[in-house]
Design an enzyme around this catalytic site. Structure first.
Site, PDB file in Angstrom:
ATOM      1  N   ASP A  17      37.196  47.024  38.650  1.00  0.00           N
ATOM      2  CA  ASP A  17      37.805  47.154  37.321  1.00  0.00           C
ATOM      3  C   ASP A  17      38.163  45.792  36.734  1.00  0.00           C
ATOM      4  O   ASP A  17      38.450  44.842  37.463  1.00  0.00           O
ATOM      5  CB  ASP A  17      39.061  48.037  37.432  1.00  0.00           C
ATOM      6  CG  ASP A  17      39.530  48.539  36.084  1.00  0.00           C
ATOM      7  OD1 ASP A  17      38.686  48.660  35.164  1.00  0.00           O
ATOM      8  OD2 ASP A  17      40.731  48.809  35.936  1.00  0.00           O
ATOM      9  N   GLY A  20      36.091  44.434  31.076  1.00  0.00           N
ATOM     10  CA  GLY A  20      36.352  44.393  29.632  1.00  0.00           C
ATOM     11  C   GLY A  20      37.393  43.338  29.297  1.00  0.00           C
ATOM     12  O   GLY A  20      37.204  42.520  28.388  1.00  0.00           O
ATOM     13  N   HIS A  34      30.759  43.190  31.432  1.00  0.00           N
ATOM     14  CA  HIS A  34      29.980  44.050  32.341  1.00  0.00           C
ATOM     15  C   HIS A  34      28.811  43.282  32.931  1.00  0.00           C
ATOM     16  O   HIS A  34      28.451  43.459  34.090  1.00  0.00           O
ATOM     17  CB  HIS A  34      29.480  45.297  31.602  1.00  0.00           C
ATOM     18  CG  HIS A  34      30.593  46.199  31.172  1.00  0.00           C
ATOM     19  ND1 HIS A  34      31.612  46.553  32.015  1.00  0.00           N
ATOM     20  CD2 HIS A  34      30.861  46.811  29.977  1.00  0.00           C
ATOM     21  CE1 HIS A  34      32.464  47.342  31.371  1.00  0.00           C
ATOM     22  NE2 HIS A  34      32.033  47.507  30.137  1.00  0.00           N
ATOM     23  N   ASN A  65      33.810  57.817  32.139  1.00  0.00           N
ATOM     24  CA  ASN A  65      33.395  56.638  31.363  1.00  0.00           C
ATOM     25  C   ASN A  65      32.432  56.967  30.215  1.00  0.00           C
ATOM     26  O   ASN A  65      32.219  56.150  29.324  1.00  0.00           O
ATOM     27  CB  ASN A  65      32.784  55.553  32.264  1.00  0.00           C
ATOM     28  CG  ASN A  65      33.795  54.813  33.109  1.00  0.00           C
ATOM     29  OD1 ASN A  65      33.513  54.390  34.231  1.00  0.00           O
ATOM     30  ND2 ASN A  65      35.004  54.632  32.593  1.00  0.00           N
ATOM     31  N   ARG A 178      41.103  47.986  44.689  1.00  0.00           N
ATOM     32  CA  ARG A 178      40.957  48.076  43.238  1.00  0.00           C
ATOM     33  C   ARG A 178      41.291  46.721  42.622  1.00  0.00           C
ATOM     34  O   ARG A 178      42.392  46.194  42.819  1.00  0.00           O
ATOM     35  CB  ARG A 178      41.860  49.140  42.616  1.00  0.00           C
ATOM     36  CG  ARG A 178      41.628  49.196  41.082  1.00  0.00           C
ATOM     37  CD  ARG A 178      42.290  50.373  40.409  1.00  0.00           C
ATOM     38  NE  ARG A 178      41.881  50.426  38.998  1.00  0.00           N
ATOM     39  CZ  ARG A 178      41.658  51.528  38.308  1.00  0.00           C
ATOM     40  NH1 ARG A 178      41.804  52.685  38.898  1.00  0.00           N
ATOM     41  NH2 ARG A 178      41.292  51.476  37.044  1.00  0.00           N
ATOM     42  N   GLU A 197      43.443  52.997  53.581  1.00  0.00           N
ATOM     43  CA  GLU A 197      44.394  51.950  53.212  1.00  0.00           C
ATOM     44  C   GLU A 197      44.042  51.491  51.808  1.00  0.00           C
ATOM     45  O   GLU A 197      42.855  51.392  51.462  1.00  0.00           O
ATOM     46  CB  GLU A 197      44.297  50.767  54.187  1.00  0.00           C
ATOM     47  CG  GLU A 197      44.684  51.121  55.614  1.00  0.00           C
ATOM     48  CD  GLU A 197      46.140  51.567  55.734  1.00  0.00           C
ATOM     49  OE1 GLU A 197      46.992  50.999  55.037  1.00  0.00           O
ATOM     50  OE2 GLU A 197      46.403  52.505  56.513  1.00  0.00           O
TER      51      GLU A 197
HETATM   52  C1  IPE Z   1      37.560  53.121  36.934  1.00  0.00           C
HETATM   53  O1  IPE Z   1      37.922  52.225  35.934  1.00  0.00           O
HETATM   54  C2  IPE Z   1      36.095  53.362  36.922  1.00  0.00           C
HETATM   55  C3  IPE Z   1      35.254  52.254  37.366  1.00  0.00           C
HETATM   56  C4  IPE Z   1      35.674  51.097  37.799  1.00  0.00           C
HETATM   57  C5  IPE Z   1      33.840  52.503  37.332  1.00  0.00           C
HETATM   58  P1  IPE Z   1      38.408  52.706  34.497  1.00  0.00           P
HETATM   59  O2  IPE Z   1      38.671  51.478  33.714  1.00  0.00           O
HETATM   60  O3  IPE Z   1      37.465  53.688  33.933  1.00  0.00           O
HETATM   61  O4  IPE Z   1      39.773  53.461  34.852  1.00  0.00           O
HETATM   62  P2  IPE Z   1      41.030  53.782  33.937  1.00  0.00           P
HETATM   63  O5  IPE Z   1      40.516  54.378  32.664  1.00  0.00           O
HETATM   64  O6  IPE Z   1      41.732  52.490  33.681  1.00  0.00           O
HETATM   65  O7  IPE Z   1      41.849  54.704  34.754  1.00  0.00           O
HETATM   66  C1  IPE Z   2      35.259  48.263  34.942  1.00  0.00           C
HETATM   67  O1  IPE Z   2      35.721  47.441  33.931  1.00  0.00           O
HETATM   68  C2  IPE Z   2      33.833  48.713  34.733  1.00  0.00           C
HETATM   69  C3  IPE Z   2      33.702  50.114  34.329  1.00  0.00           C
HETATM   70  C4  IPE Z   2      34.664  50.977  34.222  1.00  0.00           C
HETATM   71  C5  IPE Z   2      32.371  50.573  34.015  1.00  0.00           C
HETATM   72  P1  IPE Z   2      36.374  48.016  32.608  1.00  0.00           P
HETATM   73  O2  IPE Z   2      35.312  48.157  31.585  1.00  0.00           O
HETATM   74  O3  IPE Z   2      37.146  49.236  32.862  1.00  0.00           O
HETATM   75  O4  IPE Z   2      37.315  46.813  32.215  1.00  0.00           O
HETATM   76  P2  IPE Z   2      38.793  46.893  31.656  1.00  0.00           P
HETATM   77  O5  IPE Z   2      39.581  47.702  32.639  1.00  0.00           O
HETATM   78  O6  IPE Z   2      38.726  47.532  30.322  1.00  0.00           O
HETATM   79  O7  IPE Z   2      39.232  45.469  31.612  1.00  0.00           O
HETATM   80 MG    MG Z   3      39.091  49.575  33.339  1.00  0.00          MG
END
Ligand code: IPE
Ligand code: IPE
Ligand code: MG
Length: 231
Positions: A17, A20, A34, A65, A178, A197
């Site tokens: 995560d 973005g 990404h 997603n 995470r 864990e």
């Molecule tokens: C979890 O991240 C999914 C992936 C890393 C693929 P998200 O960014 O989608 O999770 P939330 O929305 O913050 O819970």
């Molecule tokens: C994780 O990064 C990748 C996917 C969920 C596909 P995010 O796109 O959720 O990035 P943030 O959490 O918005 O920074």
């Molecule tokens: Mg995210």
């Protein structure tokens, strides 16, 4: 004497995560993050297997997603196609078994075909498995497993559900990492992660390098896993 874990976790799951935010901090579009995130997969996969991890499960795209803007979903699907087109060569060279967990029927036919072909080509390798979660949701996985048991007239038990999960061949994750600073599982391995864990770090996925993975493994080694018992 207290029982302290000393080994490297055999199965590690990573919720990748923060892509973005990594891009937005640089004044770029989320898809730029990404792209950086997908490049990071390579070095972490290599380091994980060099460190003794047997199975690495990466959360690449959740069932939820799809609700993101179409432009972002398209960018992610495009990156997955590139990944499965190119990366497989390296995977095969390193004798890694490639597996995908999630409902791949909802993916575009060309991506689905690529995934199936890659899984087929690498299925003979047993030493290391790279398991990528795409269009994956743990609740959906559990519902699917239970329905299958009912349909087959099998008894629904803790073990029979486990055997119907995508992860049945690799076992439960010992450690779930995470990145990106959120303290939640976001529908990732809810059943098989019952005694995993957990390791959370603020480091955003594109910045999560070998040293960061080492820190997570080190943390795991110092955990005392009790599984409900008194040790
Ligand atoms: C979890 O991240 C999914 C992936 C890393 C693929 P998200 O960014 O989608 O999770 P939330 O929305 O913050 O819970
Ligand atoms: C994780 O990064 C990748 C996917 C969920 C596909 P995010 O796109 O959720 O990035 P943030 O959490 O918005 O920074
Ligand atoms: Mg995210």
């Amino acid at each position: 004497m207290e029982e302290v874990n000393s080994g490297v976790p055999a199965h590690v799951g990573i919720i990748m995560d923060g892509n973005g935010r990594w891009a937005q901090m640089r004044g770029k579009k989320r898809s730029f993050g990404h792209s950086a995130g997908s490049k990071n997969v390579d070095r972490i996969v290599t380091h994980a297997f060099n460190s003794g991890i047997k199975t690495l499960t990466l959360y690449a795209f959740s069932s939820e997603n799809w609700a993101r803007p179409k432009e972002e979903v398209d960018a992610l699907m495009h990156l997955l196609k590139i990944y499965f087109n190119k990366f497989i060569k390296k995977v095969l060279k390193n004798k890694v078994r490639l597996s995908v967990m999630g409902d791949i029927d909802m993916l575009s036919p060309d991506l689905k075909e690529l995934i199936i072909a890659d899984m087929e080509k690498s299925k003979g390798f047993t030493e290391h498995t790279l398991n990528i979660a795409i269009n994956y949701g743990a609740r959906q996985e559990i519902v699917y497993a239970v329905n299958k048991l009912i349909k087959n007239g099998e008894e629904v038990t803790v073990d029979s559900i486990s055997k119907e999960l995508y992860t049945a061949p690799f076992g439960e994750p010992d450690l779930i990492i995470r990145t990106g600073g959120e303290y939640r599982l976001s529908n990732f391995m809810l059943y098989q992660g019952a005694y995993s864990e957990l390791y959370f770090t603020d480091v955003l996925w594109p910045d999560f390098d070998e040293t960061e993975l080492d820190k997570a493994i080190e943390s795991f080694k110092n955990r005392k896993r009790r599984f409900g018992k008194v040790i």
